[in-house]
Design an enzyme around this catalytic site. Structure first.
Site, PDB file in Angstrom:
ATOM      1  N   ASP A 553       0.859  -1.180   0.000  1.00  0.00           N
ATOM      2  CA  ASP A 553       0.000   0.000   0.000  1.00  0.00           C
ATOM      3  C   ASP A 553       0.904   1.242   0.000  1.00  0.00           C
ATOM      4  O   ASP A 553       2.127   1.122   0.143  1.00  0.00           O
ATOM      5  CB  ASP A 553      -0.839  -0.075   1.290  1.00  0.00           C
ATOM      6  CG  ASP A 553      -1.910   0.983   1.385  1.00  0.00           C
ATOM      7  OD1 ASP A 553      -2.284   1.557   0.364  1.00  0.00           O
ATOM      8  OD2 ASP A 553      -2.380   1.222   2.519  1.00  0.00           O
ATOM      9  N   GLU A 556       2.681   5.105  -3.878  1.00  0.00           N
ATOM     10  CA  GLU A 556       2.668   6.117  -4.964  1.00  0.00           C
ATOM     11  C   GLU A 556       3.990   6.843  -5.095  1.00  0.00           C
ATOM     12  O   GLU A 556       4.344   7.195  -6.228  1.00  0.00           O
ATOM     13  CB  GLU A 556       1.524   7.123  -4.709  1.00  0.00           C
ATOM     14  CG  GLU A 556       0.140   6.524  -4.766  1.00  0.00           C
ATOM     15  CD  GLU A 556      -0.205   5.641  -3.564  1.00  0.00           C
ATOM     16  OE1 GLU A 556       0.399   5.864  -2.500  1.00  0.00           O
ATOM     17  OE2 GLU A 556      -1.042   4.745  -3.699  1.00  0.00           O
ATOM     18  N   ASP A 630      -9.259   4.166  -1.534  1.00  0.00           N
ATOM     19  CA  ASP A 630     -10.166   4.536  -0.431  1.00  0.00           C
ATOM     20  C   ASP A 630     -11.474   5.132  -0.924  1.00  0.00           C
ATOM     21  O   ASP A 630     -11.672   6.350  -0.916  1.00  0.00           O
ATOM     22  CB  ASP A 630      -9.447   5.508   0.506  1.00  0.00           C
ATOM     23  CG  ASP A 630      -8.209   4.862   1.105  1.00  0.00           C
ATOM     24  OD1 ASP A 630      -8.075   3.625   1.021  1.00  0.00           O
ATOM     25  OD2 ASP A 630      -7.377   5.592   1.663  1.00  0.00           O
TER      26      ASP A 630
HETATM   27  C1  NOJ Z   1      -4.593   3.255   2.902  1.00  0.00           C
HETATM   28  C2  NOJ Z   1      -5.253   2.148   2.152  1.00  0.00           C
HETATM   29  O1  NOJ Z   1      -5.837   2.639   0.987  1.00  0.00           O
HETATM   30  C3  NOJ Z   1      -6.269   1.462   3.043  1.00  0.00           C
HETATM   31  O2  NOJ Z   1      -6.876   0.424   2.339  1.00  0.00           O
HETATM   32  C4  NOJ Z   1      -5.581   0.955   4.290  1.00  0.00           C
HETATM   33  O3  NOJ Z   1      -6.541   0.382   5.145  1.00  0.00           O
HETATM   34  C5  NOJ Z   1      -4.884   2.100   5.010  1.00  0.00           C
HETATM   35  N1  NOJ Z   1      -3.968   2.734   4.103  1.00  0.00           N
HETATM   36  C6  NOJ Z   1      -4.122   1.642   6.250  1.00  0.00           C
HETATM   37  O4  NOJ Z   1      -3.105   0.795   5.909  1.00  0.00           O
END
Ligand code: NOJ
Length: 981
Positions: A553, A556, A630
């Site tokens: 995650d 970017e 998200d």
């Molecule tokens: C951002 C991610 O997009 C999300 O899915 C994740 O739960 C959080 N970071 C925490 O790691």
């Protein structure tokens, strides 16, 4: 005292409840626009748009200062080389080396460099040690080489002193007309001009120049304004945004090109954006955007819908489509990129004064901050051909481990190993299948990856063992930011080996993310990738075993205190490339590193790794799955997830999903239920939720919701054989896994903008999820003149440009089957996909109007790479002329025979024929002839006549044939099997 404190606490509770209500109920969260640039805040975007405007206003595309020097042209073995000369008053001619490679399948690659930068003949400011060349390694990351062979048979013809023609292809059906002054190229296939470069004169290669310190602008001094009246230098040497200043040691260096698609009214692709599948115009006007589509991988908090704003990943690939023809462009550049789209209409026949309707042309304008101008043009014919071409360039989607296409249960966070075990047990208690449970960042000790929180996860192995009993897996998150804390072995090693990203002064870059102060692994560095591998071995990442896989995650990369929530552009990576040059590849460099690390966890244990990534680039499909980040628990985000996922398929990265239920906020029970009914059609199917949300595992909702969601999950599991077959097809042909209307019916203009219904691969399954609150029906558009049947009760719908209302109360998923297909299924409910491995198959035969059908099945061990040596089953099923056959379409290899032996007891237990002919009512058995068997046996046939609008159907029970062998089933011979419905 007691009373007042109780009152106080009552008040506190009311406030809290209000806050909670606001938190949970209010969907009105929106992106922080001020954190991210608009075109006018991005120096090069503003400059290039201004150039485009001034040329358009003056109507003089011919003024483009780029000219191909005819004397420089060399042509050998399908490659043209030459020099484009940019004429600039102030500095004199600038030399831009040009290469045009004519490739297989009607592809062409046009690459334009800058001689001075290539030779390093420039000076960098601020004592920067950055590389002087334009970034030329994007291809090394994105391309696989398979489609890069230049066609030696291509031939060059000088048409005039200002025009060169190159033709190529099997019958020289493709040609490029290269205009020298100004430089422009027309790409033709057959009689049609398909794609044109620089027809509007927007081409721009910002050449290197030394900084000249001019006196501050004096508006009263007219002489001073004459210095360079057309160019806005304000962002050439430095750019400040949101309090961060980019030192830009190389000065302005953008590249831009206008690319026109004459006659093409629709363009698709440019993942990742939250908007409609058919891309919108971006220069304002009714219903249009006023910003170009932006690609600059970013952690966009609470992203907005119907927007050209950038998101987490970028694939600069575009398809242009018109009735029966598709072409494409792949802009191979890893820097920040913006794309403007406008459409114009002209009369098909000017003599009819507009009465024949117009032809739409789409004009695009591509702008990147730095790097080479490196573009592939693809003169395919259909979306499928283009997918194949694009796959030959950037690689096909991985054939994933079988478990990874089951259901994934995630939330931020399962709080302890006991919690995980408990959730696992509850799924079993409620008979809900799932394959993977996920751990978000809280499992770590203080956000230090490769460690476990000792209090809450004291015994991860016992948790993994419990999962393993049901063949279930655990996915753990590991992000690229490494906590900056002395004594933490990962950061200590990374620092001592010098493997982190550097800042512009060439010191280790420090920024903020989840762990607080952090450093970032530089996965562009081969030494960093080699070190990364050492961290995943079971003895180093203690507490993991063979059923643990990975989630990358924030790659970017997300840097909480950085410009636009990412790294400064003047940061330095391996080879001293500036971050600006490689930004959009950063995420891929990291998830690739993780994939390769997982391949080497233990000697001799080689299985297909599963890695989920948030950030991606062209080529990411080879090693990972992605999700759309998200999203929010509201109906609009459910709607938006479908075009986003369809577009991932168009963009060659189809292993895609969206957080089911919505990440932020709490979905209503109805929304969550409908989301699961849609989510079962996401290639990557995962429920996920933010840390502040209520628990929402499917069993938490109560009846009727839990049962309805369970039914949906079971449907996904029953259809896993079909899904796996479709994934296999994607892995060899590059086709999307879920396919939009224009993809499946490229000839039907009515479907070009449809992006809320889709087909599952080539199975003929057509889904239209309910995405509206309270809706009890959906309208499904049927393009082709074929019969369609409701998946559950065989209600018949006739196609041929017709829209049907399909009733869909909460417990109904609108899902149709197109006549002419055979769909493989496994019908026995199990806890996980792993436990279904040896289960028998059901084949659903859906007859077309001619009483025929066909389909395929691909299966293998689902976890190793043995399929590369022939350890797989690939069958073609057909039903025609009263006979159903299973034939082998596999390629044999060293491991075929041993694999087939393991599958000998896996049988076909049932065949369902939908649209069964009326004559079959007289049959009560069929004869079955199987490979190697002496004579034939018989199997029972039960016929159900047509009732009301529902089709007749028949079941053949226990044909008893092995799934891996050839067989024939004969229905009563001599009958005409045309459907008699
Ligand atoms: C951002 C991610 O997009 C999300 O899915 C994740 O739960 C959080 N970071 C925490 O790691």
């Amino acid at each position: 005292m007691a009373r007042s404190s109780r009152r106080a606490s009552t008040w506190t509770i009311s406030c809290l409840s209000f806050l909670l209500l606001v938190l949970f109920v209010s969907p009105a969260v929106t992106v922080k626009h001020h954190d991210f640039k608009r075109c006018e805040q991005s120096g090069f975007c503003k400059r290039n748009r201004a150039l485009a405007d001034s040329i358009t206003e003056q109507g003089n595309p011919e003024s483009s200062p780029y000219q191909l020097d005819a004397a420089s042209i060399k042509f050998t073995d399908g490659r043209l080389e030459g020099s484009i000369i940019k004429t600039v008053q102030e500095t004199g001619p600038i030399k831009l080396p040009l290469t045009v490679a004519f490739l297989d399948r009607g592809n062409v690659r046009v690459t334009i460099d800058e001689e001075k930068r290539r030779k390093g003949d420039i000076e960098l400011r601020h004592g920067s040690i950055a590389r002087k060349e334009r970034y030329n390694e994007a291809g090394a990351w994105a391309l696989t080489g398979a489609g890069l062979h230049a066609q030696k048979a291509a031939s060059l013809k000088k048409i005039s002193k200002d025009l060169t023609e190159v033709s190529w292809g099997r019958d020289h059906e493709f040609k490029a007309l290269i205009h020298h002054t100004p430089f422009a190229v027309e790409f033709w296939s057959g009689e049609d001009k398909q794609v044109v470069f620089n027809s509007r004169g927007f081409m721009n290669v910002e050449h290197w120049r030394p900084k000249i310190d001019r006196p501050a602008a004096d508006t009263n001094n007219s002489e001073q304004q004459v210095v360079n009246p057309t160019e806005d230098e304000s962002t050439w040497w430095e750019e400040t945004f949101g309090g961060n200043t980019d030192s830009k040691p190389k000065g302005p260096e953008s590249v831009a090109m206008d690319i026109a698609f004459p006659g093409y009214g629709h363009v698709y692709g440019l993942a990742e954006h939250a908007g409609p599948l058919s891309l919108k115009q971006t220069r304002g006007g009714d219903g249009n955007y006023d910003q170009p589509y932006r690609m600059y991988n970013s952690d966009i908090f609470e992203y907005e819908l119907d927007s050209p704003m950038t998101l987490y990943g970028s694939i600069p690939f575009m398809q242009a489509h018109k009735k029966d023809s598709t072409v494409g462009v792949f802009w191979l550049n890893a820097a920040e990129t913006w794309v403007d789209i406008v459409k114009s209409t002209h009369d098909a026949n000017p003599l009819t004064l507009g009465l024949t309707g117009g032809i739409v042309d789409t004009h695009t304008h591509w702008m990147s901050e730095s790097g080479l101008l490196d573009v592939f043009v693809m003169l395919g014919q259909s979306p499928k051909e283009l997918a194949k071409s694009y796959g030959e360039l950037t690689g096909y989607t991985q054939l994933p481990a079988a478990f990874s296409i089951g259901y994934h249960q995630c939330r931020w966070n399962y709080v302890s190993d006991e919690d995980v075990k408990d959730v696992d047990r509850k799924f079993d208690k409620f008979n809900i299948p799932y394959d993977v449970i996920w751990l978000d960042i809280e499992y770590t000790d203080d956000k230090q990856y490769f460690t476990w929180d000792p209090l809450n996860f004291p015994d991860p192995i016992s948790m993994e063992k419990q999962l393993d009993e049901s063949e279930r897996k655990l996915v753990a998150i590991i992000d690229p930011h490494i906590k900056n804390k002395a004594g933490y072995f990962v950061v200590d090693e990374m620092k001592s080996k010098d493997l982190a990203v550097k800042n512009k002064e060439n010191n280790i870059f420090e920024g903020w993310c989840w762990p607080g102060s952090s450093h970032w692994i530089d996965a562009f560095n081969p030494a960093a990738r080699a070190w990364w591998k050492t961290l995943f071995t079971y003895d180093r990442f203690k507490g993991t075993m063979h059923n643990v896989w990975l989630w990358n995650d924030m790659n970017e990369p997300s840097v909480f205190n950085g410009p636009e929530i990412t790294m400064p552009r003047d940061n330095l990576h391996h080879g001293n490339w500036e971050h600006r040059d490689v930004h959009n590849i950063n995420g891929m460099s990291f998830h690739n590193a993780t994939y390769h690390a997982l391949l080497e966890r233990k000697k001799g244990e080689v299985r297909r790794p599963f890695v989920l990534t948030r950030s991606f680039y062209a080529g990411s499909q080879r090693t990972s799955a992605m999700w759309t980040g998200d999203n929010q628990a509201n109906w609009e985000h459910l709607v938006a997830s479908i075009p986003m996922i369809l577009n991932q398929g168009v963009s060659g990265f189809p292993f895609a999903g969206a957080d089911v239920g919505g990440f932020f906020g709490n979905p209503s029970k109805e929304l969550q239920t409908r989301w699961y009914q849609a989510g079962i059609f996401y290639p990557f199917f995962r429920g996920h939720a933010h840390i502040d949300t209520r628990r929402r595992e499917p069993y938490m909702l109560g009846e009727p919701y839990t049962s309805i969601m369970t039914k949906a999950l079971r449907l996904r599991y029953m259809l896993l054989p079909a899904w796996y077959t479709v994934f296999h097809e994607a892995s060899i042909d590059g086709y999307p896994i879920v396919r939009s209307q224009y993809y499946v019916h490229p000839e039907d203009e009515k479907g070009f903008e449809l992006d809320d219904q889709f087909y599952l691969g080539s199975t003929g399954l057509l889904a239209k999820p309910v995405t509206t609150e309270g809706a009890e029906s959906v309208d499904i558009y049927l393009s082709d003149n074929e019969n369609y049947y409701d998946y559950f009760d065989y209600t018949m719908y006739s196609g041929g440009s017709k829209t049907h209302r399909v009733v869909a109360p909460l417990d109904k998923i609108p899902l149709l089957m197109q006549g002419g297909h055979i769909i493989p299924r496994k019908d026995r409910p199990r806890k996980s996909s792993g436990l279904m491995k040896w289960d028998p198959y059901t084949l659903v035969v859906v007859l077309n109007k001619n009483g025929e059908a066909e389909g395929t099945l691909y299966t293998d061990d689902g976890e190793t790479f043995d399929y590369e040596q022939g350890a797989f089953i690939h069958r073609r099923f057909t039903l025609e002329n009263g006979q159903m056959k299973s034939t082998d379409v596999a390629t044999k290899g060293a491991k075929t025979a041993s694999y087939l032996k393991t599958m000998i007891d896996v049988k076909v237990e049932k065949i369902i024929v939908v649209g069964a002919p009326a004559q079959w009512s007289k049959l009560d058995e069929v004869s079955v002839t199987a490979e190697g068997a002496k004579g034939s046996t018989s199997a029972e046939l039960i016929y159900h006549g047509a009732v009301g609008g529902k089709a007749a159907w028949a079941v053949i029970r226990g044909p008893g044939t092995s799934i891996g062998e050839d067989w024939t089933i004969s229905f009563s011979p001599g009958h005409d099997h045309k459907s008699e419905l």
